[in-house]
Design a protein around this motif. Structure first.
Motif, PDB file in Angstrom:
ATOM      1  N   GLU A  87       0.827  -1.212   0.000  1.00 34.84           N
ATOM      2  CA  GLU A  87       0.000   0.000   0.000  1.00 34.84           C
ATOM      3  C   GLU A  87       0.858   1.258   0.000  1.00 34.84           C
ATOM      4  OE1 GLU A  87      -2.470  -0.898   3.386  1.00 34.84           O
ATOM      5  OE2 GLU A  87      -4.039  -1.732   2.116  1.00 34.84           O
ATOM      6  N   GLU A  88       1.962   1.234   0.729  1.00 33.40           N
ATOM      7  CA  GLU A  88       2.877   2.383   0.745  1.00 33.40           C
ATOM      8  C   GLU A  88       3.469   2.631  -0.636  1.00 33.40           C
ATOM      9  OE1 GLU A  88       5.742   1.514   3.801  1.00 33.40           O
ATOM     10  OE2 GLU A  88       4.250   1.690   5.404  1.00 33.40           O
ATOM     11  N   GLN A  89       3.839   1.565  -1.338  1.00 33.14           N
ATOM     12  CA  GLN A  89       4.426   1.712  -2.674  1.00 33.14           C
ATOM     13  C   GLN A  89       3.381   2.159  -3.697  1.00 33.14           C
ATOM     14  OE1 GLN A  89       7.712   1.777  -3.237  1.00 33.14           O
ATOM     15  NE2 GLN A  89       7.785   1.517  -1.025  1.00 33.14           N
ATOM     16  N   ILE A  90       2.143   1.728  -3.530  1.00 36.05           N
ATOM     17  CA  ILE A  90       1.069   2.219  -4.399  1.00 36.05           C
ATOM     18  C   ILE A  90       0.936   3.730  -4.223  1.00 36.05           C
ATOM     19  CG2 ILE A  90      -1.443   2.227  -4.736  1.00 36.05           C
ATOM     20  CD1 ILE A  90      -1.366  -0.823  -4.153  1.00 36.05           C
ATOM     21  N   GLN A  91       1.027   4.192  -2.989  1.00 35.01           N
ATOM     22  CA  GLN A  91       0.927   5.630  -2.723  1.00 35.01           C
ATOM     23  C   GLN A  91       2.108   6.383  -3.338  1.00 35.01           C
ATOM     24  OE1 GLN A  91      -1.733   7.235  -1.475  1.00 35.01           O
ATOM     25  NE2 GLN A  91      -0.644   9.089  -2.011  1.00 35.01           N
ATOM     26  N   VAL A  92       3.306   5.800  -3.276  1.00 37.31           N
ATOM     27  CA  VAL A  92       4.479   6.417  -3.916  1.00 37.31           C
ATOM     28  C   VAL A  92       4.218   6.580  -5.410  1.00 37.31           C
ATOM     29  CG1 VAL A  92       6.890   6.004  -4.607  1.00 37.31           C
ATOM     30  CG2 VAL A  92       6.190   5.633  -2.229  1.00 37.31           C
ATOM     31  N   CYS A  93       3.720   5.522  -6.024  1.00 34.12           N
ATOM     32  CA  CYS A  93       3.447   5.564  -7.464  1.00 34.12           C
ATOM     33  C   CYS A  93       2.397   6.632  -7.786  1.00 34.12           C
ATOM     34  CB  CYS A  93       2.989   4.186  -7.926  1.00 34.12           C
ATOM     35  SG  CYS A  93       3.045   3.974  -9.705  1.00 34.12           S
ATOM     36  N   LYS A  94       1.349   6.687  -6.990  1.00 37.29           N
ATOM     37  CA  LYS A  94       0.294   7.680  -7.223  1.00 37.29           C
ATOM     38  C   LYS A  94       0.845   9.106  -7.069  1.00 37.29           C
ATOM     39  CE  LYS A  94      -4.024   9.479  -5.542  1.00 37.29           C
ATOM     40  NZ  LYS A  94      -4.911   9.582  -4.422  1.00 37.29           N
ATOM     41  N   THR A  95       1.615   9.342  -6.037  1.00 37.12           N
ATOM     42  CA  THR A  95       2.190  10.662  -5.794  1.00 37.12           C
ATOM     43  C   THR A  95       3.081  11.083  -6.961  1.00 37.12           C
ATOM     44  OG1 THR A  95       2.109  10.317  -3.407  1.00 37.12           O
ATOM     45  CG2 THR A  95       3.643  11.994  -4.205  1.00 37.12           C
ATOM     46  N   GLU A  96       3.895  10.169  -7.449  1.00 42.34           N
ATOM     47  CA  GLU A  96       4.779  10.479  -8.576  1.00 42.34           C
ATOM     48  C   GLU A  96       3.978  10.729  -9.851  1.00 42.34           C
ATOM     49  OE1 GLU A  96       7.947  11.146  -8.427  1.00 42.34           O
ATOM     50  OE2 GLU A  96       8.233  10.536  -6.356  1.00 42.34           O
ATOM     51  N   LEU A  97       2.898   9.969 -10.055  1.00 48.62           N
ATOM     52  CA  LEU A  97       2.052  10.195 -11.232  1.00 48.62           C
ATOM     53  C   LEU A  97       1.406  11.575 -11.195  1.00 48.62           C
ATOM     54  CD1 LEU A  97       0.205   6.852 -11.984  1.00 48.62           C
ATOM     55  CD2 LEU A  97       1.383   8.301 -13.640  1.00 48.62           C
ATOM     56  N   VAL A  98       0.954  11.989 -10.027  1.00 46.72           N
ATOM     57  CA  VAL A  98       0.367  13.322  -9.882  1.00 46.72           C
ATOM     58  C   VAL A  98       1.416  14.382 -10.222  1.00 46.72           C
ATOM     59  CG1 VAL A  98      -0.564  14.978  -8.203  1.00 46.72           C
ATOM     60  CG2 VAL A  98      -1.427  12.623  -8.243  1.00 46.72           C
ATOM     61  N   GLU A  99       2.628  14.195  -9.748  1.00 48.35           N
ATOM     62  CA  GLU A  99       3.717  15.125 -10.057  1.00 48.35           C
ATOM     63  C   GLU A  99       4.009  15.135 -11.558  1.00 48.35           C
ATOM     64  OE1 GLU A  99       6.577  18.002  -9.624  1.00 48.35           O
ATOM     65  OE2 GLU A  99       5.081  17.346  -8.176  1.00 48.35           O
ATOM     66  N   LEU A 100       4.019  13.965 -12.160  1.00 47.65           N
ATOM     67  CA  LEU A 100       4.252  13.866 -13.594  1.00 47.65           C
ATOM     68  C   LEU A 100       3.165  14.600 -14.364  1.00 47.65           C
ATOM     69  CD1 LEU A 100       6.041  12.532 -15.785  1.00 47.65           C
ATOM     70  CD2 LEU A 100       4.421  10.634 -15.752  1.00 47.65           C
ATOM     71  N   GLN A 101       1.938  14.411 -13.951  1.00 52.19           N
ATOM     72  CA  GLN A 101       0.811  15.063 -14.623  1.00 52.19           C
ATOM     73  C   GLN A 101       0.928  16.589 -14.519  1.00 52.19           C
ATOM     74  OE1 GLN A 101      -3.086  14.562 -12.915  1.00 52.19           O
ATOM     75  NE2 GLN A 101      -4.012  14.481 -14.950  1.00 52.19           N
ATOM     76  N   LYS A 102       1.337  17.079 -13.359  1.00 49.24           N
ATOM     77  CA  LYS A 102       1.467  18.529 -13.166  1.00 49.24           C
ATOM     78  C   LYS A 102       2.546  19.131 -14.054  1.00 49.24           C
ATOM     79  CE  LYS A 102       1.761  18.526  -8.583  1.00 49.24           C
ATOM     80  NZ  LYS A 102       1.905  18.990  -7.203  1.00 49.24           N
TER      81      LYS A 102
ATOM     82  N   GLU B 254      12.754  11.863 -15.943  1.00 49.15           N
ATOM     83  CA  GLU B 254      13.244  10.497 -15.749  1.00 49.15           C
ATOM     84  C   GLU B 254      13.262  10.067 -14.275  1.00 49.15           C
ATOM     85  OE1 GLU B 254      16.784   7.560 -17.179  1.00 49.15           O
ATOM     86  OE2 GLU B 254      16.290   9.324 -18.366  1.00 49.15           O
ATOM     87  N   PRO B 255      13.651  10.925 -13.338  1.00 51.52           N
ATOM     88  CA  PRO B 255      13.606  10.506 -11.932  1.00 51.52           C
ATOM     89  C   PRO B 255      12.188  10.142 -11.448  1.00 51.52           C
ATOM     90  CG  PRO B 255      14.972  12.459 -12.159  1.00 51.52           C
ATOM     91  CD  PRO B 255      14.287  12.242 -13.487  1.00 51.52           C
ATOM     92  N   ILE B 256      11.190  10.806 -11.997  1.00 50.51           N
ATOM     93  CA  ILE B 256       9.808  10.505 -11.635  1.00 50.51           C
ATOM     94  C   ILE B 256       9.455   9.104 -12.129  1.00 50.51           C
ATOM     95  CG2 ILE B 256       7.381  11.142 -11.986  1.00 50.51           C
ATOM     96  CD1 ILE B 256       8.349  14.081 -12.243  1.00 50.51           C
ATOM     97  N   TYR B 257       9.773   8.825 -13.381  1.00 50.70           N
ATOM     98  CA  TYR B 257       9.511   7.497 -13.928  1.00 50.70           C
ATOM     99  C   TYR B 257      10.290   6.432 -13.162  1.00 50.70           C
ATOM    100  CZ  TYR B 257       6.945   9.316 -17.935  1.00 50.70           C
ATOM    101  OH  TYR B 257       6.005   9.916 -18.749  1.00 50.70           O
ATOM    102  N   SER B 258      11.521   6.730 -12.867  1.00 49.87           N
ATOM    103  CA  SER B 258      12.362   5.792 -12.133  1.00 49.87           C
ATOM    104  C   SER B 258      11.749   5.435 -10.781  1.00 49.87           C
ATOM    105  CB  SER B 258      13.762   6.384 -11.949  1.00 49.87           C
ATOM    106  OG  SER B 258      14.579   5.504 -11.236  1.00 49.87           O
ATOM    107  N   ALA B 259      11.253   6.435 -10.080  1.00 47.22           N
ATOM    108  CA  ALA B 259      10.628   6.197  -8.769  1.00 47.22           C
ATOM    109  C   ALA B 259       9.388   5.319  -8.903  1.00 47.22           C
ATOM    110  CB  ALA B 259      10.274   7.525  -8.104  1.00 47.22           C
ATOM    111  N   MET B 260       8.612   5.542  -9.963  1.00 48.83           N
ATOM    112  CA  MET B 260       7.402   4.741 -10.160  1.00 48.83           C
ATOM    113  C   MET B 260       7.750   3.298 -10.517  1.00 48.83           C
ATOM    114  SD  MET B 260       4.643   7.281 -11.944  1.00 48.83           S
ATOM    115  CE  MET B 260       5.732   8.003 -13.157  1.00 48.83           C
ATOM    116  N   PHE B 261       8.719   3.099 -11.401  1.00 49.76           N
ATOM    117  CA  PHE B 261       9.105   1.733 -11.759  1.00 49.76           C
ATOM    118  C   PHE B 261       9.701   1.002 -10.557  1.00 49.76           C
ATOM    119  CE2 PHE B 261       9.261   3.289 -16.285  1.00 49.76           C
ATOM    120  CZ  PHE B 261       8.224   2.486 -16.730  1.00 49.76           C
TER     121      PHE B 261
END
Length: 114
Positions: A12-27, A90-97
């Motif tokens: 669940e914590e990693q899902i939240q990391v992915c979501k947070t990074e996606l929101v940042e990517l979208q912005k 790239e760091p955002i994608y890296s964090a999500m992967f």
């Protein structure tokens, strides 16, 4: 807390990391069409494993179904990454992967009882 509960919490914590990074990517995205895809992906990440994580005990079949969902999210994320117009994200994608990889490893532990 059982080991399975701890694994679920870490997932669940990693899902939240992915979501947070996606929101940042979208912005930070400059293309509206891609931003729409990201919104859909954010919603998919929010639903990721919801049914399986709600179970008291995750069976190997439940973990396998979760992995299929995880693969779908990873494929969509890979498409966005491959068509990104700037290396600064790239760091955002890296964090999500990395988050998806951690989820996968924990699911394998749950699936195989480790």
């Amino acid at each position: 807390m059982s080991d399975a509960d701890k694994q679920k919490q870490l997932i669940e914590e990693q899902i939240q990391v992915c979501k947070t990074e996606l929101v940042e990517l979208q912005k930070t995205c400059c293309l509206n069409k891609r931003s729409e895809k990201m919104t859909g992906l954010i919603e998919e990440v929010e639903r990721l494993g919801r049914d399986q994580l709600a179970l008291e005990t995750m069976t190997p079949d439940d973990a396998a179904a979760f992995i299929v969902q995880l693969e779908a999210v990873g494929a969509k994320l890979g498409t966005l990454y491959a068509t990104c117009c700037t290396p600064t994200r790239e760091p955002i994608y890296s964090a999500m992967f990395k988050a998806l990889s951690k989820i996968h490893l924990r699911l394998l532990r749950l699936q195989h009882g480790r």
